[in-house]
Design an enzyme around this catalytic site. Sequence first.
Site, PDB file in Angstrom:
ATOM      1  N   ASN A 168       0.818  -1.201   0.000  1.00  0.00           N
ATOM      2  CA  ASN A 168       0.000   0.000   0.000  1.00  0.00           C
ATOM      3  C   ASN A 168       0.855   1.257   0.000  1.00  0.00           C
ATOM      4  O   ASN A 168       2.046   1.215   0.323  1.00  0.00           O
ATOM      5  CB  ASN A 168      -0.933   0.004   1.220  1.00  0.00           C
ATOM      6  N   CYS A 169       0.234   2.360  -0.329  1.00  0.00           N
ATOM      7  CA  CYS A 169       0.855   3.676  -0.391  1.00  0.00           C
ATOM      8  C   CYS A 169       1.636   3.942   0.893  1.00  0.00           C
ATOM      9  O   CYS A 169       1.128   3.651   1.980  1.00  0.00           O
ATOM     10  CB  CYS A 169      -0.244   4.718  -0.575  1.00  0.00           C
ATOM     11  N   PRO A 170       2.854   4.415   0.778  1.00  0.00           N
ATOM     12  CA  PRO A 170       3.590   4.896  -0.382  1.00  0.00           C
ATOM     13  C   PRO A 170       4.555   3.881  -0.987  1.00  0.00           C
ATOM     14  O   PRO A 170       5.353   4.219  -1.858  1.00  0.00           O
ATOM     15  CB  PRO A 170       4.376   6.068   0.188  1.00  0.00           C
TER      16      PRO A 170
ATOM     17  N   ASP B 119      -2.760  -1.578  -4.995  1.00  0.00           N
ATOM     18  CA  ASP B 119      -3.059  -0.365  -4.228  1.00  0.00           C
ATOM     19  C   ASP B 119      -4.002   0.526  -5.033  1.00  0.00           C
ATOM     20  O   ASP B 119      -3.657   0.966  -6.124  1.00  0.00           O
ATOM     21  CB  ASP B 119      -1.761   0.379  -3.919  1.00  0.00           C
TER      22      ASP B 119
END
Length: 78
Positions: free
Chosen positions: A15-17, A42
Site C-alpha cells: 500500500n501507499c507509499p 493499491d
Amino acid sequence: MQPRSHDVYDLKGLNCPLPVLRTRKRLAGMPRGSRIWVETTDPLAVIDIPAFCNDSGHRLISSETAADGSHRFLIERC
C-alpha cells in the site's frame, strides 16, 4: 495485450507509499530508455504512479486496470 519483453515488477499487496518508493528505487538502477511493467493492487496507485512519473520525468507509456481491480503501468526510464 501485455508485452512480456519488458520486466514485470510485482508490487501487489503493498500500500501507499511503498509502490512509488519501490518503483523509484527500481528505476534508478535501470538504464535510460528501458521499460518496466509495474503491477499493484493499491487503489491509490492510479493517482500516485502517474504523478510520480510526471514529477520524476519518467514516461508513463500505458496504464491498465484488470477486472480484479489490480493495476499495471508500463514506465520508461528517462
